[in-house]
Design an enzyme around this catalytic site. Structure first.
Site, mmCIF file in Angstrom:
data_model
loop_
_atom_site.group_PDB
_atom_site.id
_atom_site.type_symbol
_atom_site.label_atom_id
_atom_site.label_comp_id
_atom_site.label_asym_id
_atom_site.label_seq_id
_atom_site.Cartn_x
_atom_site.Cartn_y
_atom_site.Cartn_z
ATOM 1 N N CYS A 380 75.240 -37.835 -39.952
ATOM 2 C CA CYS A 380 75.842 -37.170 -41.105
ATOM 3 C C CYS A 380 76.323 -38.204 -42.129
ATOM 4 O O CYS A 380 75.505 -38.837 -42.792
ATOM 5 C CB CYS A 380 76.968 -36.236 -40.638
ATOM 6 S SG CYS A 380 77.485 -35.031 -41.894
ATOM 7 N N HIS A 514 74.143 -32.904 -36.742
ATOM 8 C CA HIS A 514 74.988 -33.385 -35.645
ATOM 9 C C HIS A 514 74.311 -33.110 -34.300
ATOM 10 O O HIS A 514 74.590 -32.107 -33.640
ATOM 11 C CB HIS A 514 76.355 -32.699 -35.698
ATOM 12 C CG HIS A 514 77.210 -33.154 -36.828
ATOM 13 N ND1 HIS A 514 78.070 -34.218 -36.732
ATOM 14 C CD2 HIS A 514 77.319 -32.687 -38.108
ATOM 15 C CE1 HIS A 514 78.698 -34.393 -37.887
ATOM 16 N NE2 HIS A 514 78.247 -33.489 -38.744
ATOM 17 N N GLU A 516 74.821 -34.384 -31.484
ATOM 18 C CA GLU A 516 75.737 -34.421 -30.335
ATOM 19 C C GLU A 516 76.175 -33.034 -29.906
ATOM 20 O O GLU A 516 76.550 -32.819 -28.741
ATOM 21 C CB GLU A 516 76.969 -35.283 -30.658
ATOM 22 C CG GLU A 516 77.927 -34.721 -31.687
ATOM 23 C CD GLU A 516 77.594 -35.096 -33.127
ATOM 24 O OE1 GLU A 516 78.500 -35.057 -33.972
ATOM 25 O OE2 GLU A 516 76.417 -35.419 -33.392
#
EC number: 6.3.4.2
Length: 542
Positions: A380, A514, A516
């Site tokens: 990001c 993102h 994750e």
């Protein structure tokens, strides 16, 4: 019909109700049951979207664009079930809906009150959409006795009577401190917490006590007697070396068995916890180690990067290595030489963030990784700063910057004003509200065939979760690609850059989304597996 498990906490916050809920859900799932987890947050914010990470930790984002409590990340990682907007509710959202109804005249002139209107709204939230589940686990944020939590405790108390007999179980998590000077574990904090819970009409069926050592039989018996809980239902919640060990330790202490007993369920299948055992074995017996530097601006509070930390752990599991994290405040690089901090790391990761503070330090980290051929992962904001660095130092655009930091003649990164979700166009304005106005949730992206990132994914079509307001300016693509920064992925319409990579670098990738948020211990995200693998290879070269 679904059965309901309500998890409350007492004495102090941060005891791990979210982790306890997730681990219990995983243990029940291992027995073959279908579970759903929900979080009830008493604070007045509509959602955590505008809250500082220093206040609330990570803001977790779901596929459908909900900005939620970080505990939903635990729920997803432990059960594999994707959460959604209906799995997290706050007092602010409840009041927002109730006041909107009152303004419309939905209450036909009646007086709007906490009971029944607020409590009914909470109950409706808890009960809605659970037809396909065997167990619904509801975690109530905060601690018993908090004034803002009272409507939630009242609502779950009422549900104990509203539901058919035997369809609700209450679990209370408390602290059992060890006083070193006295050489004793003290049960009084737990006794007072349960007393407070019982004063509002809730008798816990199961007591979970956080402790750092075994509970002497006398103390366990005392907790049972004074808290009116069967002795076998007093479950020690010991500190663990890894959160992925918790489902195993809770099962060993009998938590899931006591839950089934409380519901009167007999003959339940034994849990298959073999995959958890494999995860723990991998974590505790690594074949090597790597060190990853995380260069961010919220490094003093690790909960701000909770999903990121776990995704790196998952990447370590995939590569059979232990991942050591070196936390570096990005502002340091605005005064100090990055080589003093980064010369001994095997990989550099710059995570998401907002605002100008520390941005030059993140640009310096990206520069160091690019020049010194160290694996770099920009997520990001970390991708945006890598693009600004490439624009300045590779493409010769010396004034390259982001409009997030103020007016600039070279807006390599700028505010998004419109984008496409499905067949609909979404628009935002610079002067608009901050809450819920970012590009949120899952969006598809098209990866260029033959690019490194497409090779990592094994596909040219992906879907990933976003949470950002600014975007790399596609009009700079030609200059940057001529300089060696490849735009390897874009939105399907080609308007919004999604991924970049440095041609000829061992591993230098930036992504606007993102990843994750979608990594799981049993299914590590391919980007984290590949990044940690590159760091492992780099460690062998050092």
């Amino acid at each position: 019909m679904a059965r309901y498990i309500f998890i409350t906490g007492g004495v102090v916050s941060s005891l791990g109700k979210g982790l306890a809920s997730a681990a219990l859900g995983a243990a029940l799932q291992a027995r073959g049951y279908k579970v759903r987890l929900r979080k009830l947050d008493p604070y007045l914010n509509v959602d955590p979207g505008t809250m500082s990470p220093y206040q609330h930790g990570e803001c977790y984002v779901t596929d459908d664009g909900a900005e939620t409590d970080l505990d939903l990340g635990h729920y997803e990682r432990f059960t594999g079930r994707p959460a959604n907007k209906q799995d997290n509710i706050t007092t602010g959202r409840i009041y927002q809906d109730i006041i909107a109804k009152e303004r419309r005249g939905d209450y036909l002139g009646g007086t709007v009150q906490v009971i029944p209107h607020v409590t009914d709204a909470i109950k409706n939230f808890v009960l809605d959409g659970n037809e396909d589940y065997d167990f619904v686990l509801c975690e109530i944020g905060g601690t018993v006795g908090d004034i803002e939590g009272l409507p939630f405790f009242e609502a779950i108390r009422q549900l104990g009577n509203d539901l058919p007999r035997g369809q609700a179980v209450y679990i209370h998590l408390t602290l059992l401190p060890y006083i070193a000077s006295a050489g004793e574990m003290k049960t009084k904090p737990t006794q007072h917490s349960v007393k407070e819970l019982r004063s509002i009409g809730i008798q816990p069926d199961i007591l979970m006590v956080r402790c750092d050592r075994q509970i002497p039989e006398n103390e366990r018996r005392k907790l049972s007697q004074f808290c009116n809980v069967r002795e076998e239902a007093v479950i020690p919640a010991y500190d663990a070396k890894s959160i992925y060990e918790v489902p195993l330790t809770y099962h060993k202490e009998g938590l899931d068995t006591q839950v089934l007993d409380a519901f009167g369920i007999t003959g339940a299948p034994a849990p298959d916890l073999s995959r958890w055992e494999k995860i723990v074995e991998s974590l505790f017996s690594p074949e090597g180690e790597v060190t990853i530097a995380i260069v961010g601006k919220y490094t003093v509070l690790k909960d701000a990067y909770k999903s990121l930390i776990e995704a790196l752990v998952h990447g370590g599991i995939a590569n059979g290595v232990k991942v050591n994290l070196e936390w570096i405040e990005s502002e340091v690089f605005e005064k100090e030489d990055p080589s003093e901090f980064l010369s001994n790391v095997n990989g550099i990761l710059v995570p998401g963030g907002f605002g100008e503070r520390g941005s030059e330090g993140k640009i310096a980290a990206a520069h160091y990784a690019r020049v010194n051929k160290i694996p770099y992962f920009g997520i990001c904001f970390g991708m945006q700063m890598a693009v600004v660095e490439a624009a300045r130092n590779m493409a010769g655009i010396r004034d390259a910057s982001s409009t997030e930091f103020g007016p600039t003649d070279e807006p390599v990164v700028g505010l998004m004003t419109e984008w496409t979700r499905g067949n609909e166009k979404e628009q935002r304005h610079a002067e608009g509200n901050l809450g819920g106005t970012m590009r949120l949730g899952a969006y598809e992206a098209a990866l260029e065939a033959g690019s490194k990132i497409a090779e990592i994914y094994g596909s040219t079509e992906i879907s990933e979760r976003h949470r950002h307001r600014y975007e790399v300016n596609i009009s700079y693509r030609e200059k940057l690609e001529q300089a060696g920064l490849k735009f390897a992925g874009t939105s399907p319409d080609g308007v919004l850059p999604e991924t970049v990579e440095i041609v000829g670098h061992p591993w230098f990738i930036g992504v606007q989304y993102h990843p994750e948020l979608k990594s799981r211990p049993f299914e590590p995200h391919p980007l984290f597996s590949s990044f940690v693998g590159a760091a492992r290879d780099n460690s062998r070269l050092v």
